[in-house]
Design a protein around this motif. Structure first.
Motif, short mmCIF file in Angstrom:
data_model
loop_
_atom_site.label_atom_id
_atom_site.label_comp_id
_atom_site.label_asym_id
_atom_site.label_seq_id
_atom_site.Cartn_x
_atom_site.Cartn_y
_atom_site.Cartn_z
N GLU A 181 10.23 -7.10 -12.05
CA GLU A 181 10.30 -6.67 -11.17
C GLU A 181 10.89 -5.27 -11.08
O GLU A 181 11.93 -5.05 -11.63
CB GLU A 181 10.98 -7.41 -10.15
CG GLU A 181 10.64 -8.61 -9.88
CD GLU A 181 11.58 -9.65 -8.66
OE1 GLU A 181 12.21 -8.91 -8.04
OE2 GLU A 181 11.24 -10.96 -8.69
N TYR B 105 1.73 -5.06 -5.91
CA TYR B 105 2.88 -4.16 -5.04
C TYR B 105 2.63 -4.68 -3.57
O TYR B 105 1.71 -4.58 -2.88
CB TYR B 105 1.86 -2.71 -4.95
CG TYR B 105 1.84 -1.98 -6.56
CD1 TYR B 105 3.18 -2.03 -7.12
CD2 TYR B 105 0.67 -1.93 -7.01
CE1 TYR B 105 2.99 -1.00 -8.33
CE2 TYR B 105 0.80 -1.15 -8.12
CZ TYR B 105 2.03 -0.90 -8.86
OH TYR B 105 1.68 -0.27 -10.19
N LEU C 5 11.29 -1.03 -9.13
CA LEU C 5 11.17 -0.28 -7.96
C LEU C 5 10.60 1.11 -8.19
O LEU C 5 11.15 1.80 -9.45
CB LEU C 5 12.42 -0.12 -7.30
CG LEU C 5 12.89 -1.10 -6.22
CD1 LEU C 5 14.36 -0.84 -5.84
CD2 LEU C 5 11.98 -1.37 -5.22
N GLN D 42 14.56 -4.05 -11.71
CA GLN D 42 15.54 -4.81 -10.91
C GLN D 42 15.70 -6.38 -11.65
O GLN D 42 16.83 -6.66 -11.51
CB GLN D 42 14.78 -5.00 -9.62
CG GLN D 42 14.96 -3.98 -8.64
CD GLN D 42 14.60 -4.10 -7.12
OE1 GLN D 42 13.17 -4.86 -6.99
NE2 GLN D 42 15.34 -3.93 -6.15
N ALA E 127 7.28 -4.32 0.92
CA ALA E 127 8.31 -3.73 0.27
C ALA E 127 7.75 -2.33 -0.10
O ALA E 127 7.85 -1.72 -1.21
CB ALA E 127 8.61 -4.52 -1.18
N ARG E 128 7.09 -1.63 0.83
CA ARG E 128 6.73 -0.31 0.74
C ARG E 128 7.25 0.72 1.75
O ARG E 128 7.12 0.37 2.91
CB ARG E 128 5.08 -0.20 0.71
CG ARG E 128 4.38 1.13 0.59
CD ARG E 128 2.97 0.99 0.87
NE ARG E 128 2.32 0.03 0.03
CZ ARG E 128 0.94 -0.37 0.09
NH1 ARG E 128 0.15 0.34 0.79
NH2 ARG E 128 0.48 -1.37 -0.87
N GLN F 270 8.57 1.92 -3.60
CA GLN F 270 7.57 0.88 -3.81
C GLN F 270 8.02 -0.28 -4.75
O GLN F 270 8.56 0.07 -5.88
CB GLN F 270 6.25 1.31 -4.30
CG GLN F 270 5.20 0.24 -4.43
CD GLN F 270 4.65 -0.43 -3.30
OE1 GLN F 270 3.83 0.20 -2.52
NE2 GLN F 270 4.87 -1.82 -3.05
N LYS F 271 7.96 -1.45 -4.28
CA LYS F 271 8.49 -2.85 -5.26
C LYS F 271 7.16 -3.29 -5.89
O LYS F 271 6.04 -3.24 -5.33
CB LYS F 271 8.95 -3.71 -4.25
CG LYS F 271 9.42 -4.83 -5.17
CD LYS F 271 10.18 -6.21 -4.45
CE LYS F 271 10.45 -7.45 -5.34
NZ LYS F 271 11.24 -8.27 -4.66
#
Length: 286
Positions: free
Chosen positions: A62, A118, A64, A24, A122-123, A128-129
Motif C-alpha cells: 500500500e 486507486y 501514497l 505505507q 482515498a483521493r 492518492q492512496k
C-alpha cells in the motif's frame, strides 16, 4: 526505514519509500505456503516425508502519492498515478522488486497481479492512496550478486604490456552457501581451454563442455531453473547458443547449502586459466 524499488524489463523504475511515493504497508516478506510431499503405505501410522515445496509468493504493498504544496494539484497526482501503472504494467512480464532497509538488500522477480488499484475514497487534490499485489513465481528472495575470485589471482604487475603474466593458480575453491536454499550459478570460462569442466566435488556433479576455446573466446553457463543455458562468445563479442556442446553426463548443478568444493579442469594445462563464478544466495524471508 523500508524502501521498495520496482524495475521493469525496460529499466523503468518506481521507488516506494520517499517523496512522492510513500510506502505505507507491505505484506509477503516472509509468509509463503508450503506443499508437503509425503508418502503412505497400507497400515502405516502417519506418513513418510518426501519433500517440502514452496508455493508462489504474494507481496502486497500500500502506498501514497503525495504532492508538495508547490508541485501542482490533482493533475500532478493523476500523472504520477499513470506513471506507476505504466511501469508496473503486467503485460511487460516479470520485473525486479528490490527490498531495502538499514540492515540488508534483497531482490525477487515479480509480476503485478493487476493494474494498481486507486480507491476513490482515498483521493484528494494532492494525495492518492494506491494498492498493488505482486506474484513471485520463484518464491525466494535473492541476495545481490556474489562474485567469487577468478581461478587465476594476479600477484605481480609490470610496467609493460603483452601476454606475459605471473600469479597464483586458483583452479579449486571452497564456496560457502549460507542461504536458505540451493543456489544456481553463473560461470564464465575463458580460453584457451580444451573441453573445460567445472565440478562440485562435494556432490560429484559436473558440467563439461566438449569443445576447444581459443584465446579471446569464452563460454557462459547459467544453471538457473527455467533459463538454463550455454552460450559461446567469440573474440568479436558475438554470442550463440551452444547447448549441444554439453557432455551428456553433465548436470546443471546448484550450490548446496553449506560448503561446496568447486574444481575447474580441462584437457590442457589450466595454468593461467580464468574461470569466473557468480551466484545469488536465496532466502525464505527478509
Amino acid at each position: 526505514m523500508e524502501t521498495i524499488i520496482f524495475t521493469n524489463r525496460f529499466g523503468e523504475v518506481v521507488s516506494f519509500g520517499g517523496p512522492p511515493f510513500y510506502l505505507q504497508k507491505i505484506n509477503g516478506l516472509g509468509d509463503v505456503s508450503v506443499n508437503l510431499q509425503t508418502q503412505k503405505i497400507p497400515y502405516q501410522d502417519g506418513s513418510v516425508f518426501i519433500d517440502a515445496l514452496l508455493e508462489e509468493r504474494e507481496i502486497d504493498i500500500e502506498f501514497l502519492i503525495v504532492n508538495a504544496l508547490d508541485e501542482g494539484g490533482y493533475g500532478t497526482v493523476s500523472e504520477r498515478r499513470e506513471r506507476i501503472a505504466k511501469v508496473l504494467n503486467p503485460k511487460l512480464g516479470p520485473g525486479t522488486l528490490r527490498y531495502e532497509n538499514e540492515h540488508l538488500v534483497r531482490e525477487i522477480f515479480v509480476v503485478a497481479d493487476s493494474v494498481p488499484v486507486y480507491p476513490d475514497d482515498a483521493r484528494t487534490k494532492t494525495m492518492q492512496k494506491g494498492v498493488v499485489k505482486f506474484v513471485a513465481p520463484d518464491p525466494y528472495w535473492r541476495s545481490l550478486k556474489v562474485e567469487e575470485e577468478p581461478a587465476f589471482k594476479p600477484l605481480f604487475q609490470f610496467p609493460f604490456s603483452g601476454p606475459f603474466q605471473m600469479g597464483e593458480q586458483r583452479d579449486r575453491r571452497i564456496i560457502n552457501n549460507d542461504g536458505d536454499a540451493p543456489a544456481p550459478i553463473y560461470v564464465e570460462f575463458y580460453g584457451p581451454a580444451v573441453n573445460p569442466k567445472i565440478e562440485n566435488v562435494t556432490t560429484g556433479e559436473f558440467i563439461r563442455i566438449k569443445q576447444t576455446l581459443l584465446e579471446g573466446e569464452r563460454l557462459i553457463l547459467d544453471t538457473t531453473p527455467g533459463v538454463k543455458s550455454v552460450e559461446f562468445v567469440n573474440s568479436l563479442g558475438v554470442r550463440r547458443n551452444v547447448y549441444t556442446w554439453i557432455d551428456l553426463n553433465s548436470r546443471f548443478f546448484n550450490l548446496q547449502i553449506g560448503e561446496n568444493d568447486i574444481a575447474y579442469t580441462a584437457d590442457n594445462e589450466v595454468q593461467g586459466a580464468i574461470v569466473n563464478i557468480s551466484y545469488h544466495k536465496r532466502y525464505n524471508a527478509v
